[in-house]
Design a protein around this motif. Sequence first.
Motif, short mmCIF file in Angstrom:
data_model
loop_
_atom_site.label_atom_id
_atom_site.label_comp_id
_atom_site.label_asym_id
_atom_site.label_seq_id
_atom_site.Cartn_x
_atom_site.Cartn_y
_atom_site.Cartn_z
N ARG A 1 0.82 -1.21 0.00
CA ARG A 1 0.00 0.00 0.00
C ARG A 1 0.86 1.27 0.00
O ARG A 1 0.55 2.24 -0.69
CB ARG A 1 -0.93 -0.03 1.22
CG ARG A 1 -1.83 1.19 1.28
CD ARG A 1 -2.86 1.06 2.38
NE ARG A 1 -3.57 2.32 2.53
CZ ARG A 1 -4.88 2.43 2.71
NH1 ARG A 1 -5.62 1.36 2.77
NH2 ARG A 1 -5.44 3.61 2.84
N GLU B 1 0.51 4.44 -2.49
CA GLU B 1 0.21 5.79 -1.99
C GLU B 1 1.13 6.84 -2.63
O GLU B 1 0.80 8.02 -2.68
CB GLU B 1 0.32 5.82 -0.46
CG GLU B 1 -0.89 5.14 0.20
CD GLU B 1 -0.74 4.95 1.71
OE1 GLU B 1 -1.74 4.57 2.34
OE2 GLU B 1 0.37 5.16 2.25
N GLU C 1 -1.68 -10.92 -2.17
CA GLU C 1 -1.89 -10.21 -3.44
C GLU C 1 -0.55 -9.71 -3.99
O GLU C 1 0.26 -9.16 -3.24
CB GLU C 1 -2.82 -9.01 -3.19
CG GLU C 1 -4.23 -9.42 -2.81
CD GLU C 1 -5.04 -8.30 -2.15
OE1 GLU C 1 -6.26 -8.48 -2.01
OE2 GLU C 1 -4.47 -7.27 -1.77
N GLU D 1 -0.82 -5.08 -3.46
CA GLU D 1 -1.73 -5.00 -2.30
C GLU D 1 -2.97 -4.16 -2.65
O GLU D 1 -2.85 -3.06 -3.20
CB GLU D 1 -1.02 -4.39 -1.08
CG GLU D 1 -1.86 -4.52 0.18
CD GLU D 1 -1.14 -4.04 1.44
OE1 GLU D 1 0.00 -3.54 1.34
OE2 GLU D 1 -1.76 -4.17 2.52
N GLY D 2 -4.13 -4.70 -2.35
CA GLY D 2 -5.37 -3.97 -2.62
C GLY D 2 -6.00 -4.34 -3.96
O GLY D 2 -7.11 -3.90 -4.25
N ASN E 1 -7.54 -7.27 -5.47
CA ASN E 1 -8.06 -8.60 -5.16
C ASN E 1 -8.09 -9.47 -6.42
O ASN E 1 -8.23 -8.93 -7.52
CB ASN E 1 -9.49 -8.42 -4.61
CG ASN E 1 -10.07 -9.72 -4.14
OD1 ASN E 1 -10.73 -10.43 -4.90
ND2 ASN E 1 -9.82 -10.04 -2.88
N ILE F 1 -8.59 0.94 -5.76
CA ILE F 1 -7.46 0.43 -4.98
C ILE F 1 -7.33 1.28 -3.72
O ILE F 1 -7.13 2.50 -3.81
CB ILE F 1 -6.15 0.50 -5.81
CG1 ILE F 1 -6.29 -0.36 -7.07
CG2 ILE F 1 -4.96 0.05 -4.97
CD1 ILE F 1 -5.11 -0.26 -8.02
N PRO F 2 -7.47 0.66 -2.52
CA PRO F 2 -7.41 1.43 -1.28
C PRO F 2 -6.09 2.22 -1.17
O PRO F 2 -5.02 1.68 -1.45
CB PRO F 2 -7.47 0.35 -0.19
CG PRO F 2 -8.06 -0.85 -0.87
CD PRO F 2 -7.66 -0.78 -2.30
N SER G 1 -5.08 4.70 -3.00
CA SER G 1 -4.55 5.30 -4.24
C SER G 1 -4.92 6.78 -4.31
O SER G 1 -6.10 7.14 -4.30
CB SER G 1 -5.13 4.57 -5.46
OG SER G 1 -4.92 5.35 -6.62
#
Length: 301
Positions: free
Chosen positions: A214, A218, A235, A238-239, A241, A249-250, A252
């Motif tokens: 992540r 970021e 994964e 990451e994020g 799935n 995407i968490p 982003s």
Amino acid sequence: MSDQKAAILHLLTTAPNASPFDVNMALDAGWDHCVPYTGIGAADVPGLTQDAIFSRGPKGVRRTGIFLGGRDIHQAMDMLEAARGAMVPPFEVSVLADPSGAFTTAAGMVACAERMLRERRDRSLSGVRTLIFGGTGPVGMTCAILAAKAGADVAIVSHRGEAVAARVAATCAERYGVRPSGVDGSSDAAILALMPEAELIFGAASAGVQVLARRHLEAAARLAVACDVNAVPPEGIEGVNVMASGDPIPGSPAQAVGIGALAVGNVKYNTQHALLRSMVHGDGPVYLAFDEAFAEARRHV
Ligand SMILES: NC(=O)c1ccc[n+]([C@@H]2O[C@H](COP(=O)([O-])OP(=O)(O)OC[C@H]3O[C@@H](n4cnc5c(N)ncnc54)[C@H](OP(=O)(O)O)[C@@H]3O)[C@@H](O)[C@H]2O)c1
């Protein structure tokens, strides 16, 4: 009683065994028999090809095909050319190269990403800054070739450093006329330094390896799409799935969306199935490799 001959696919591979995946795919696509020849090199291909074409008559060649497997994409392309050079029309059969499933898998990845860029950002692949993690493996390398051919600005990332990535990129340039670069992915700092410019990311590293967490995502302020082909936890990105198909995407910063391995796998399956069917049900001999796989995958996204 029908006098139609059995459909026989000769599966030539450099590996010690044929891939059960490819055998299943061949029979499900309409081939009656799939016969494996293992430990085969390019030098063996002309002889085996001529054995296959001369034994069944002009009607029989339409019911005969050659599948080229193995792990090395360049060797598979050499084998395809060797098979093509050994044909004696009208004694000529269809040939499909799909080493390690790389051609159909990469075709699925690039076609899925292309569609997502168009739908979500109204962009083509042209000029899109693209990073390919695992780009020195068969799937990633094919992905690099296809994305670069479609106009993307491609960098192959290697976790063994820039020199390894640059060597792979140079081979792609020499053989296929595309110009990816090779960049360093050997440390966290090197990976973080790549993130700000990335607009499209492909994850094609070995199964079960996470290449991006992540915190990397970021830092990717311009990222639009990330496509991860690893189906084995954790994964690969990451994020993203395995089921993702345009899901956010968490973390982003640019609201990038993900494409997971199952979405790619579905397109890959349909692409390989269609290519194998076109060989057994088509009108004449065809030679199929990554370009044809990509054209087919674009019809299945
Ligand atoms: N969904 C589908 O339909 C489908 C079909 C076929 C394959 N796949 C998947 O596609 C992926 C790629 O397949 P492949 O056969 O091309 O893979 P591969 O040859 O096993 O590996 C590709 C690259 O991953 C990199 N890598 C290996 N270990 C790493 C690590 N610890 N950290 C970072 N990078 C590492 C290596 O490149 P560098 O060392 O140069 O970085 C290697 O060249 C796999 O996850 C496979 O399971 C999916």
